[in-house]
Design an enzyme around this catalytic site. Sequence first.
Site, PDB file in Angstrom:
ATOM      1  N   CYS A  75       3.543   9.026  67.789  1.00  0.00           N
ATOM      2  CA  CYS A  75       4.478  10.022  67.214  1.00  0.00           C
ATOM      3  C   CYS A  75       3.965  10.517  65.612  1.00  0.00           C
ATOM      4  CB  CYS A  75       5.605   9.354  66.650  1.00  0.00           C
ATOM      5  SG  CYS A  75       6.622   9.842  65.188  1.00  0.00           S
ATOM      6  N   CYS A 192       3.096  17.325  67.795  1.00  0.00           N
ATOM      7  CA  CYS A 192       4.692  16.641  67.759  1.00  0.00           C
ATOM      8  C   CYS A 192       4.279  15.751  69.009  1.00  0.00           C
ATOM      9  CB  CYS A 192       6.047  17.031  67.749  1.00  0.00           C
ATOM     10  SG  CYS A 192       7.164  15.801  68.487  1.00  0.00           S
TER      11      CYS A 192
END
Length: 277
Positions: A75, A192
């Site tokens: 992440c 992302c």
Amino acid sequence: MARVAVFDSGLGGVSVLAAIRDALPPATRYSYCADGAFFPYGPRSEAEIEARVRAVIHALLRHEADRPDVVVIACNTASTAALSAVRADHPQMPFVGVVPAIKPAASLSKSRVIGLLATPGTVRRAYSDQLIRQFAADCVVVRHGAQKLADLAEQVVARGGVQQAADLRPAVEAEIAPLFTDRRLDTVVLGCTHYPLVRHWLSEAAPWPVTWLDSGEAVARQVLRVLPADSLTRPEQGGSHSWNTAASVGFTAAMMAMGLGRPHVLPVQPALTGHGG
């Protein structure tokens, strides 16, 4: 064989997991952990994210029956906010983070105009500023913090893929429209891990062709580098499985489809803050 744990705020890390699986031997054992109770991370403050990631990683390592050989923070938002902290919390555990692929984008771009498509938090993070100063100082960097794109990608995966979630496509396309303000833009960093899950839609929605870059393959190479030498020849033990901090039908279906089994609910205390270290 080797044991690899992959952590993300939600289902985005499966894009990184796929790249790791392609690079490692088939018998490698995986744990996938998602912080569904705190998703999405993007709008939250850096302090909130750091505290939360520390708490979830602490709980994950405490509950894992077979301690992983490496933990991947799959992440961008969590990595830029909390990677240093979790390394300090668990100095004997190798951690691999995910950061925006600014360096390869700058090397690849012919026009010297690149885009950073990420969550609002990652776009404004000091770590992203540092990457741009270090590797793209001679580039124009168009930044766009997409408010809803991670959540939309999460819904796509939870429903079983783009064919089952076609009604979400217009919203995905609207999320990336503000990125295309400079016709010279030729390379876009997917900052992302959720975004590669809808890369096909992103490519088709772009008003002109661009190269889309993510960090999955680079992370897989780094996992191979940091794995202990004996882990790849260890006798096979246990199986792959998954964790979630919140019950989720979509997450359960996605994990079972990937061969990671019905997820266990990971208890994290205190519920929305970090542990004391």
